[in-house]
Design a protein around this motif. Structure first.
Motif, PDB file in Angstrom:
ATOM      1  N   THR A 219      -5.830 -15.062   7.986  1.00 55.95           N
ATOM      2  CA  THR A 219      -5.300 -14.124   6.988  1.00 55.95           C
ATOM      3  C   THR A 219      -4.149 -13.280   7.520  1.00 55.95           C
ATOM      4  O   THR A 219      -3.722 -12.351   6.839  1.00 55.95           O
ATOM      5  N   TYR A 224      -0.864  -7.825   8.210  1.00 57.50           N
ATOM      6  CA  TYR A 224      -1.306  -6.941   7.128  1.00 57.50           C
ATOM      7  C   TYR A 224      -1.369  -5.492   7.597  1.00 57.50           C
ATOM      8  O   TYR A 224      -0.877  -4.579   6.924  1.00 57.50           O
ATOM      9  N   ARG A 228       0.785  -2.449   6.105  1.00 57.79           N
ATOM     10  CA  ARG A 228       0.109  -1.299   5.506  1.00 57.79           C
ATOM     11  C   ARG A 228       0.541   0.002   6.173  1.00 57.79           C
ATOM     12  O   ARG A 228       0.657   1.040   5.506  1.00 57.79           O
ATOM     13  N   TYR A 234       0.329  -1.006   0.261  1.00 59.30           N
ATOM     14  CA  TYR A 234       0.170  -2.443   0.480  1.00 59.30           C
ATOM     15  C   TYR A 234      -1.307  -2.746   0.710  1.00 59.30           C
ATOM     16  O   TYR A 234      -1.870  -2.408   1.746  1.00 59.30           O
ATOM     17  N   PHE A 236      -4.896  -5.195   0.813  1.00 62.09           N
ATOM     18  CA  PHE A 236      -5.283  -6.491   1.379  1.00 62.09           C
ATOM     19  C   PHE A 236      -5.224  -7.576   0.313  1.00 62.09           C
ATOM     20  O   PHE A 236      -4.849  -8.719   0.597  1.00 62.09           O
ATOM     21  N   HIS A 239      -1.778  -8.634  -0.018  1.00 60.98           N
ATOM     22  CA  HIS A 239      -1.442  -9.432   1.161  1.00 60.98           C
ATOM     23  C   HIS A 239      -1.966 -10.856   1.009  1.00 60.98           C
ATOM     24  O   HIS A 239      -1.245 -11.829   1.304  1.00 60.98           O
TER      25      HIS A 239
END
Length: 249
Positions: A219, A224, A228, A234, A236, A239
């Motif tokens: 991921t 991420y 963030r 932003y 998850f 993302h």
């Protein structure tokens, strides 16, 4: 994990939907719930705590609604309307002071071609129900049956309440060890197709974890966190959409 045993509805005129419902045998209610979220279908889930009398049973079928008032006659009337593969969904108001179904009602349901029972309330005759084998989902067992006889509503065989939800023959019910979900029949095929896509993606993610690629790597979790930090808005989920991930939605 897919249910060990799934009974799919085979209502008379549902030629295309037979295969759709049988597809649930490879899925689960968590996958169906995730698919509802992704498809924008209202999530109608029974309150937590409902369980199959025999673990490992999964069901999918058209709702056969009935409201219970203290007497078994309303069930017998409902069975007269049943189509093979229907799932009897019983509205007993979530009562915890009586059991509304036992072995005789379940045997009669099986004789009528009903695939399973889902009860907003309690059952009894647990050993007998286990021996019969027809899936029964309820909120637990209680030794005493009804000692009341309430006035019957006109909608007794048209709709059933299940917690905050109102269900009818225009709904499909899915159930397994994780719980019970209701989906409008007209959206069920879309939901099941999406659930299967999620299942494939998650199985691939699980395989890669076992092969040594962590979920954080898959991921791009460090990316991420950096994004963030630069932009607190932003999320998850945003993302995951950007990278094509399948977790959470």
């Amino acid at each position: 994990m897919a249910p060990a045993r799934t009974r799919a509805a085979r209502a008379g005129c549902w030629t295309g939907e037979v295969a759709m419902l049988e597809a649930f045998a490879d899925l689960s209610t968590p996958l169906v719930a995730d698919a509802c979220l992704r498809c924008g279908v209202p999530l109608r889930s029974a309150h937590s705590g409902i369980r199959p009398v025999v673990a490992g049973q999964g069901i999918a079928g058209r709702v056969l609604p009935v409201r219970h008032y203290g007497s078994v006659d309303v069930f017998l009337e409902a069975f007269g309307r049943a189509q093979a593969g229907d799932v009897l969904v019983i509205d007993n108001g979530g009562r915890s002071d009586e059991a509304c179904v036992g072995d005789l009602a379940v045997l009669e349901a099986e004789a009528a071609g009903v695939a399973a029972l889902v009860v907003w309330g309690l059952h009894r005759d647990t050993p007998e129900l286990a021996a019969i084998g027809l899936p029964v989902f309820s909120y637990g067992s209680y030794p005493a049956g009804p000692a009341r006889l309430d006035e019957r509503e006109p909608e007794a065989l048209v709709t059933a309440r299940f917690g905050p939800h109102l269900v009818s023959a225009s709904d499909i019910v899915f159930a397994d060890d994780d719980g019970v979900l209701f989906v409008a029949a007209q959206r069920a095929e879309q939901v099941l197709v999406t659930a299967h896509q999620i299942w494939q993606s998650e199985r691939d993610q699980a395989r890669r974890i076992r092969e040594g690629q962590t979920l954080r790597q898959q991921t791009a979790f460090d990316d991420y966190l950096a994004r963030r930090a630069a932009d607190p808005s932003y999320t998850f989920r945003r993302h995951l959409r950007r990278i094509g991930g399948a977790i959470e939605e």
